[in-house]
Design a protein around this motif. Structure first.
Motif, PDB file in Angstrom:
ATOM      1  N   LEU A  29       0.236  -4.774  -0.267  1.00  0.00           N
ATOM      2  CA  LEU A  29      -0.719  -4.901   0.831  1.00  0.00           C
ATOM      3  C   LEU A  29      -0.154  -4.370   2.151  1.00  0.00           C
ATOM      4  O   LEU A  29      -0.694  -3.427   2.722  1.00  0.00           O
ATOM      5  CB  LEU A  29      -1.153  -6.363   0.981  1.00  0.00           C
ATOM      6  CG  LEU A  29      -2.142  -6.654   2.102  1.00  0.00           C
ATOM      7  CD1 LEU A  29      -3.469  -5.968   1.831  1.00  0.00           C
ATOM      8  CD2 LEU A  29      -2.328  -8.149   2.275  1.00  0.00           C
ATOM      9  N   SER A  32       0.845  -0.607   2.210  1.00  0.00           N
ATOM     10  CA  SER A  32      -0.346   0.248   2.196  1.00  0.00           C
ATOM     11  C   SER A  32      -1.041   0.252   3.553  1.00  0.00           C
ATOM     12  O   SER A  32      -1.466   1.304   4.048  1.00  0.00           O
ATOM     13  CB  SER A  32      -1.330  -0.236   1.126  1.00  0.00           C
ATOM     14  OG  SER A  32      -0.727  -0.190  -0.129  1.00  0.00           O
ATOM     15  N   LEU A  33      -1.171  -0.917   4.149  1.00  0.00           N
ATOM     16  CA  LEU A  33      -1.802  -1.000   5.475  1.00  0.00           C
ATOM     17  C   LEU A  33      -0.987  -0.268   6.521  1.00  0.00           C
ATOM     18  O   LEU A  33      -1.544   0.439   7.369  1.00  0.00           O
ATOM     19  CB  LEU A  33      -2.006  -2.465   5.877  1.00  0.00           C
ATOM     20  CG  LEU A  33      -3.042  -3.245   5.066  1.00  0.00           C
ATOM     21  CD1 LEU A  33      -3.043  -4.716   5.488  1.00  0.00           C
ATOM     22  CD2 LEU A  33      -4.422  -2.647   5.215  1.00  0.00           C
ATOM     23  N   THR A  36      -1.377   3.532   5.968  1.00  0.00           N
ATOM     24  CA  THR A  36      -2.706   3.965   6.414  1.00  0.00           C
ATOM     25  C   THR A  36      -2.779   3.997   7.935  1.00  0.00           C
ATOM     26  O   THR A  36      -3.292   4.955   8.523  1.00  0.00           O
ATOM     27  CB  THR A  36      -3.787   3.027   5.857  1.00  0.00           C
ATOM     28  OG1 THR A  36      -3.709   3.044   4.426  1.00  0.00           O
ATOM     29  CG2 THR A  36      -5.170   3.458   6.284  1.00  0.00           C
ATOM     30  N   ALA A  37      -2.245   2.969   8.587  1.00  0.00           N
ATOM     31  CA  ALA A  37      -2.275   2.915  10.050  1.00  0.00           C
ATOM     32  C   ALA A  37      -1.447   4.042  10.656  1.00  0.00           C
ATOM     33  O   ALA A  37      -1.891   4.700  11.598  1.00  0.00           O
ATOM     34  CB  ALA A  37      -1.771   1.556  10.538  1.00  0.00           C
TER      35      ALA A  37
END
Length: 196
Positions: A29, A32-33, A36-37
């Protein structure tokens, strides 16, 4: 089995289960966040698919080829995936395959007829698919052979379209990676932006 052994077994499982849960949360989690950010901050256009909008409508992506059938537009490379990003792939046919040779010969003949040039003048990229089947770029030679057709269809002087092609040529990435290229969508949008 007594209560002490059962308690030791439960205590012995607690640490690995907590570790597995922590790894799942961190790498499944949070990683990945974070990725992406960072992508959206450092590469905002690419992170959203390099989508191009005109007058509030999505007209395409700078990273994925799309078909242009109208004579007023430059055409991209042929696509083995029929320009479908969900089916991106090359033909996987060997150079010795007679079907591949026939398909290339047919493509060369079609391009030569469409552009009004000799078959020997057709650049390779206008008759062959790229490895992924969705290459958004063509060679400068591939763009130049289309100038006369596009200029005629738009009622423009060929010199105006040639200048636009010359201005659209992108240098190799970092000056050394890959050949010079022309992004077909960007070139066609520049054509549409010309005063009428």
């Amino acid at each position: 089995m007594n209560d002490t052994t059962c308690l030791q077994d439960r205590v012995g499982l607690r640490a690995p289960l907590l570790f597995a849960l922590a790894i799942l949360v961190v790498f499944g989690l949070l990683y990945s966040l974070l990725g992406t950010a960072l992508g959206r901050v450092l590469f905002p256009m690419q992170a959203t698919g390099s989508v191009v909008e005109r007058d509030g409508d999505v007209v395409g992506s700078m990273l994925v080829a799309q078909p242009f059938a109208d004579a007023r537009y430059f055409r991209p490379r042929p696509s083995a995936a029929n320009y479908d990003p969900m089916a991106a792939a090359g033909s996987n046919q060997a150079r010795s395959n007679p079907d591949l040779r026939k398909r290339i010969a047919d493509a060369i003949a079609a391009v030569a007829a469409r552009e009004g040039i000799a078959a020997t003048q057709v650049p390779d990229d206008l008759a062959t698919e790229s490895g992924g089947g969705l290459d958004p770029d063509i060679s400068p030679a591939g763009a130049r052979v289309q100038v006369a057709r596009v200029a005629k269809a738009r009622g423009l002087d060929s010199a105006v379209v040639e200048t636009l092609v010359a201005e659209s040529i992108e240098a190799p990435q970092f000056g050394v990676l890959g050949p010079p290229r022309v992004n077909v969508l960007r070139l066609n949008l520049a054509l549409d932006a010309l005063p009428r």
